[in-house]
Design a protein around this motif. Structure first.
Motif, PDB file in Angstrom:
ATOM      1  N   UNK A 125       0.743  -1.294  -0.024  1.00 43.84           N
ATOM      2  CA  UNK A 125       0.040   0.036   0.043  1.00 43.84           C
ATOM      3  C   UNK A 125       0.683   1.347  -0.200  1.00 43.84           C
ATOM      4  N   UNK A 126       1.839   1.119   0.729  1.00 43.85           N
ATOM      5  CA  UNK A 126       2.943   2.320   0.675  1.00 43.85           C
ATOM      6  C   UNK A 126       3.459   2.586  -0.731  1.00 43.85           C
ATOM      7  N   UNK A 127       3.847   1.521  -1.205  1.00 48.08           N
ATOM      8  CA  UNK A 127       4.512   1.543  -2.634  1.00 48.08           C
ATOM      9  C   UNK A 127       3.405   2.362  -3.793  1.00 48.08           C
ATOM     10  N   UNK A 128       2.177   1.691  -3.394  1.00 51.36           N
ATOM     11  CA  UNK A 128       0.984   2.000  -4.548  1.00 51.36           C
ATOM     12  C   UNK A 128       0.763   3.631  -4.010  1.00 51.36           C
ATOM     13  N   UNK A 129       0.968   4.068  -2.937  1.00 52.44           N
ATOM     14  CA  UNK A 129       0.825   5.633  -2.703  1.00 52.44           C
ATOM     15  C   UNK A 129       2.020   6.335  -3.278  1.00 52.44           C
ATOM     16  N   UNK A 130       3.107   5.850  -3.273  1.00 46.28           N
ATOM     17  CA  UNK A 130       4.467   6.552  -4.236  1.00 46.28           C
ATOM     18  C   UNK A 130       3.822   6.492  -5.541  1.00 46.28           C
ATOM     19  N   UNK A 131       3.288   5.308  -6.175  1.00 45.95           N
ATOM     20  CA  UNK A 131       3.027   5.314  -7.559  1.00 45.95           C
ATOM     21  C   UNK A 131       1.814   6.432  -7.749  1.00 45.95           C
ATOM     22  N   UNK A 132       0.791   6.298  -6.843  1.00 41.75           N
ATOM     23  CA  UNK A 132      -0.291   7.389  -7.063  1.00 41.75           C
ATOM     24  C   UNK A 132       0.206   9.039  -7.121  1.00 41.75           C
ATOM     25  N   UNK A 133       1.088   9.093  -6.007  1.00 40.76           N
ATOM     26  CA  UNK A 133       1.996  10.339  -6.320  1.00 40.76           C
ATOM     27  C   UNK A 133       2.332  10.770  -7.561  1.00 40.76           C
ATOM     28  N   UNK A 134       3.051   9.941  -7.984  1.00 42.02           N
ATOM     29  CA  UNK A 134       3.726  10.024  -9.433  1.00 42.02           C
ATOM     30  C   UNK A 134       2.653  10.405 -10.415  1.00 42.02           C
ATOM     31  N   UNK A 135       1.619   9.294 -10.498  1.00 41.38           N
ATOM     32  CA  UNK A 135       0.637   9.309 -11.610  1.00 41.38           C
ATOM     33  C   UNK A 135      -0.403  10.517 -11.620  1.00 41.38           C
ATOM     34  N   UNK A 136      -0.743  10.944 -10.421  1.00 41.19           N
ATOM     35  CA  UNK A 136      -1.620  12.156  -9.986  1.00 41.19           C
ATOM     36  C   UNK A 136      -0.999  13.441 -10.348  1.00 41.19           C
ATOM     37  N   UNK A 137       0.346  13.351  -9.979  1.00 39.88           N
ATOM     38  CA  UNK A 137       1.231  14.547 -10.311  1.00 39.88           C
ATOM     39  C   UNK A 137       1.179  14.967 -11.968  1.00 39.88           C
ATOM     40  N   UNK A 138       1.692  13.851 -12.552  1.00 37.80           N
ATOM     41  CA  UNK A 138       1.656  13.719 -14.104  1.00 37.80           C
ATOM     42  C   UNK A 138       0.298  14.083 -14.760  1.00 37.80           C
ATOM     43  N   UNK A 139      -0.766  13.528 -14.304  1.00 37.44           N
ATOM     44  CA  UNK A 139      -2.021  13.837 -14.628  1.00 37.44           C
ATOM     45  C   UNK A 139      -2.417  15.488 -14.559  1.00 37.44           C
ATOM     46  N   UNK A 140      -1.857  16.027 -13.469  1.00 37.65           N
ATOM     47  CA  UNK A 140      -2.021  17.351 -13.024  1.00 37.65           C
ATOM     48  C   UNK A 140      -1.285  18.290 -14.106  1.00 37.65           C
ATOM     49  N   UNK A 141      -0.348  17.876 -14.237  1.00 41.94           N
ATOM     50  CA  UNK A 141       0.859  18.512 -15.344  1.00 41.94           C
ATOM     51  C   UNK A 141      -0.032  18.293 -16.803  1.00 41.94           C
ATOM     52  N   UNK A 142      -0.652  17.241 -16.991  1.00 43.10           N
ATOM     53  CA  UNK A 142      -1.501  17.126 -18.269  1.00 43.10           C
ATOM     54  C   UNK A 142      -2.520  18.085 -18.425  1.00 43.10           C
ATOM     55  N   UNK A 143      -3.133  18.410 -17.331  1.00 44.02           N
ATOM     56  CA  UNK A 143      -4.296  19.488 -17.378  1.00 44.02           C
ATOM     57  C   UNK A 143      -3.348  20.864 -17.315  1.00 44.02           C
ATOM     58  N   UNK A 144      -2.440  21.086 -16.925  1.00 38.03           N
ATOM     59  CA  UNK A 144      -1.719  22.359 -17.081  1.00 38.03           C
ATOM     60  C   UNK A 144      -1.133  22.678 -18.454  1.00 38.03           C
ATOM     61  N   UNK A 145      -0.766  21.310 -19.069  1.00 37.44           N
ATOM     62  CA  UNK A 145      -0.323  21.520 -20.535  1.00 37.44           C
ATOM     63  C   UNK A 145      -1.404  21.857 -21.277  1.00 37.44           C
ATOM     64  N   UNK A 146      -2.660  21.327 -21.146  1.00 36.85           N
ATOM     65  CA  UNK A 146      -3.733  21.730 -21.977  1.00 36.85           C
ATOM     66  C   UNK A 146      -4.393  23.193 -21.741  1.00 36.85           C
ATOM     67  N   UNK A 147      -4.156  23.666 -20.641  1.00 36.59           N
ATOM     68  CA  UNK A 147      -4.541  25.064 -20.253  1.00 36.59           C
ATOM     69  C   UNK A 147      -3.417  25.757 -20.986  1.00 36.59           C
ATOM     70  N   UNK A 148      -2.168  25.536 -21.006  1.00 34.74           N
ATOM     71  CA  UNK A 148      -1.308  26.420 -21.808  1.00 34.74           C
ATOM     72  C   UNK A 148      -1.388  26.537 -23.310  1.00 34.74           C
ATOM     73  N   UNK A 149      -1.892  25.223 -23.673  1.00 38.20           N
ATOM     74  CA  UNK A 149      -2.358  25.126 -25.298  1.00 38.20           C
ATOM     75  C   UNK A 149      -3.424  25.951 -25.563  1.00 38.20           C
TER      76      UNK A 149
END
Length: 272
Positions: A125-149
């Motif tokens: 579970x602790x490892x999955x939280x790390x994965x969730x941290x990375x995945x959610x951060x990248x998804x947020x970057x995706x939304x910021x990228x769309x906003x930039x475009x």
């Protein structure tokens, strides 16, 4: 034990969705989203209350003896206050900030308890939280990228209109007001996602006993990126900035995000 791990994950997902809903309502005053966030948080409260009553009446233990137990009770109190404040007070930012802190406390409790009591599954579970941290951060970057475009398209469309050029291409870029509105909405989604990702990363580092550097370029850069986009929302809502000026700001914010993602990652002592 595996079922308990899934229950922990379910609680965190529901609480995270509730946090996003409250943030969107805080920014856009959307009553439908507010109601959905309220019921999601209510579901978290019901599950926590069942745990609390189980400990009190079946285990004969009021969960305040240890620090970890106190975190659970503290989280339950904060969720209860959030639900009450949502119905009793019109101050929406209090509800959002209380909900954010309760998510942090609940996450800290669940990970600490999982690592202590679930052995292998707790570590997973602790490892999955790390994965969730990375995945959610990248998804947020995706939304910021769309906003930039969208902001970049706004600037191009604005330039074409000012110079009265490229009329045959204008319809493909869309209406200026629509581009501006969509850029704002995507940032509204990206900010709570990045906030949740940062919370997940901090709690994971604490629970997993990893060496965590506050004074680290990547860590500092993530906080700066979050602050820059919060300022974007503030000047958009409070100062009523729209159009070209806010599009330029959004473009500059994205350039900072790119620097944090590529350059600061390579110079980080903590992120690899």
């Amino acid at each position: 034990m595996v079922e308990l791990k899934w229950l922990y994950e379910f609680i965190l997902i529901i609480h995270g969705l509730s946090l996003m809903g409250y943030f969107i309502d805080f920014i856009q005053h959307n009553r439908r989203v507010n109601q959905a966030a309220f019921w999601l948080l209510g579901l978290v409260w019901i599950i926590q209350t069942i745990f609390l009553f189980y400990e009190m009446f079946f285990e004969k233990n009021f969960p305040i003896v240890t620090l970890n137990d106190s975190l659970f009770f503290y989280s339950w109190v904060l969720v209860t206050i959030s639900l009450a404040a949502n119905k009793l007070f019109p101050v929406h930012f209090i509800v959002f900030f209380t909900n954010t802190f309760s998510f942090f406390i609940l996450l800290l409790y669940l990970l600490s308890d999982a690592q202590k009591n679930l052995e292998t599954h707790g570590l997973q579970l602790v490892h999955e939280i790390l994965m969730a941290h990375i995945i959610i951060a990248i998804i947020s970057y995706g939304f910021f990228t769309l906003s930039f475009l969208l902001s970049f398209m706004y600037l191009i469309q604005y330039r074409l209109l000012k110079r009265k050029q490229g009329f045959k291409w204008m319809w493909r870029f869309g209406d200026l007001k629509q581009l501006d509105d969509y850029a704002f909405k995507t940032v509204t989604i990206g900010v709570p996602l990045l906030l949740i990702a940062i919370i997940l990363g901090i709690v994971w580092a604490y629970v997993s006993n990893s060496v965590f550097y506050w004074v680290d370029l990547k860590t500092i850069g993530s906080f700066v990126v979050l602050a820059v986009y919060i300022v974007y929302l503030a000047i958009r809502i409070i100062k009523k900035y729209k159009g070209r000026s806010i599009a330029i700001y959004n473009t500059a914010a994205f350039l900072l995000l790119i620097i944090n993602f590529f350059l600061f990652s390579t110079l980080s002592n903590f992120h690899f």
